[in-house]
Design an enzyme around this catalytic site. Structure first.
Site, PDB file in Angstrom:
ATOM      1  N   GLU A  30     -38.777   8.941 110.789  1.00 31.37           N
ATOM      2  CA  GLU A  30     -39.592   9.264 109.606  1.00 31.37           C
ATOM      3  C   GLU A  30     -38.838   8.778 108.381  1.00 31.37           C
ATOM      4  OE1 GLU A  30     -41.137  13.421 108.994  1.00 31.37           O
ATOM      5  OE2 GLU A  30     -41.025  12.859 106.879  1.00 31.37           O
ATOM      6  N   ASP A  62     -35.863  11.535 107.284  1.00 34.40           N
ATOM      7  CA  ASP A  62     -36.694  11.616 106.083  1.00 34.40           C
ATOM      8  C   ASP A  62     -35.981  10.927 104.921  1.00 34.40           C
ATOM      9  OD1 ASP A  62     -39.079  12.131 104.799  1.00 34.40           O
ATOM     10  OD2 ASP A  62     -38.811  14.310 104.671  1.00 34.40           O
TER      11      ASP A  62
HETATM   12  C1  GRE Z   1     -42.045  13.033  99.136  1.00 36.31           C
HETATM   13  O1  GRE Z   1     -42.764  12.382  99.899  1.00 36.31           O
HETATM   14  O2  GRE Z   1     -42.165  13.004  97.922  1.00 36.31           O
HETATM   15  C2  GRE Z   1     -40.976  13.909  99.719  1.00 36.31           C
HETATM   16  C3  GRE Z   1     -40.771  13.936 101.099  1.00 36.31           C
HETATM   17  C4  GRE Z   1     -39.775  14.743 101.611  1.00 36.31           C
HETATM   18  C5  GRE Z   1     -38.998  15.514 100.750  1.00 36.31           C
HETATM   19  C6  GRE Z   1     -39.194  15.481  99.407  1.00 36.31           C
HETATM   20  C7  GRE Z   1     -40.188  14.680  98.875  1.00 36.31           C
HETATM   21  O3  GRE Z   1     -41.511  13.166 101.928  1.00 36.31           O
HETATM   22  O4  GRE Z   1     -40.378  14.644  97.558  1.00 36.31           O
HETATM   23 ZN    ZN Z   2     -41.220  12.093 105.103  1.00 34.22          ZN
END
Ligand code: GRE
Ligand code: ZN
Length: 316
Positions: A8, A279
């Site tokens: 991800e 992430d």
């Molecule tokens: C975003 O898509 O803005 C996001 C995430 C995960 C953590 C913080 C965030 O996907 O702002």
């Molecule tokens: Zn994400």
């Protein structure tokens, strides 16, 4: 060492994000610039964390929030550019498609093109499609095609619609802008999407479709017993909610490096359905891999999470 695959991991295509300049993204400049980086900084941080391969997906907002014609056009060019990026570093990057979900038949065709012609591993859908959940019937051609192709759809969060935000979050958003997003709103909406996927009958129609949830399941593992208990009846095919959840969902560790959440997730869905994700750039590669390494899991289970499960699900 086994290959570490993170699934991800976000980037931004400058041509696609140009459609969303009006939105209040509240992203710090360092995050915004990392999202645009597909070279030095990204690779250095991958190396620092021991992440061998990032499966790249476009950060939200994306084609879910465009009109149908623009979504179709932008999905094609964005996916073509992502394919070029992956082709430039095939040992470090793989791709998840963006789909023009506002035009479901075209989205199904674009998914097939991305898998068959571009070698992508699946698709990511970022939140609702102009206010509509993906389990609603008009979107079933997309689900059907993913099932036919044998590729997963990653149900990624996005900011809620202004109506939802107004009722749920806006009074506190000045003080806590993250509330409607990663602090709570993302899990509330994406968890709702996952529950609806089961209860709508979409997963009776497409029993082999695999869906992926980040953040260790958007709180659903913690709620599974209670969902079963209060539904108090099979959902379909004599299966309880949790049976369908365990059949059709994989969960990832993205941005949720919690020993207790991981233990709950493994206990509920099994080690073979937990995949490593960071992430990035919203979380740190090194924090993610350091955390997984210090857990009390066996080396065999760590290897499953770090890469073996992804290899199987994504056919890598
Ligand atoms: C975003 O898509 O803005 C996001 C995430 C995960 C953590 C913080 C965030 O996907 O702002
Ligand atoms: Zn994400």
């Amino acid at each position: 060492a086994p290959v570490t695959i993170a699934i991800e991991e976000h980037y931004n295509d400058p041509n696609l994000v140009a459609h969303f300049t009006g939105l209040d993204l509240r992203r710090p400049p360092t995050i915004a610039s990392k999202l645009l980086d597909l070279g030095e900084t990204r690779l250095r941080e991958m190396d620092e964390g021991g992440v061998d391969i990032q499966v790249l997906s476009h950060a939200g907002p994306t084609t879910q929030k465009l009109d149908p014609d623009t979504a179709v056009r932008m999905a094609k060019v964005t996916n073509d550019r992502l394919a070029e990026t992956v082709a430039g570093k095939p040992d470090r990057f793989a791709g998840f498609a963006v789909l023009p979900t506002p035009a479901p038949e075209a989205a199904a065709d674009e998914l097939e093109r991305c898998i068959t012609d571009l070698g992508f591993k699946g698709a990511v859908v970022n939140g609702l499609t102009n206010g509509k959940f993906l389990d609603e019937r008009p979107f079933w051609p997309i689900l059907a095609r993913a099932e036919k192709l044998g590729v997963p759809i990653y149900l990624h969060p996005a900011l809620p619609s202004p109506e939802v935000s107004k009722v749920y979050y806006d009074d506190l958003s000045g003080q806590y802008p993250e509330l409607r997003g990663p602090v709570w709103g993302f899990a509330a909406e994406t968890g709702t999407q996952a529950v609806r996927m089961v209860l709508s009958g979409a997963l009776a129609e497409f029993p082999n479709l695999q869906l992926v949830l980040g953040h260790l399941g958007e709180a659903i593992p913690f709620m599974l017993w209670r969902i079963d208990d209060l539904l108090a009846r099979p959902v379909y095919d004599g299966m309880r909610f949790s049976d369908v959840f365990r059949r059709n969902f994989h969960l990832t560790t993205s941005g949720n490096f919690s020993d207790t959440a991981l233990a709950c997730s493994i206990a509920e869905v099994g080690i073979d359905r937990i995949l490593f994700a960071v992430d990035w750039p919203f979380a740190s590669n090194k924090a993610a891999t350091d955390w997984l390494k210090q857990t009390s899991l066996s080396d065999a289970d760590k290897a499953k999470i770090l890469g073996e499960n992804a290899r199987r699900l994504l056919k890598m």
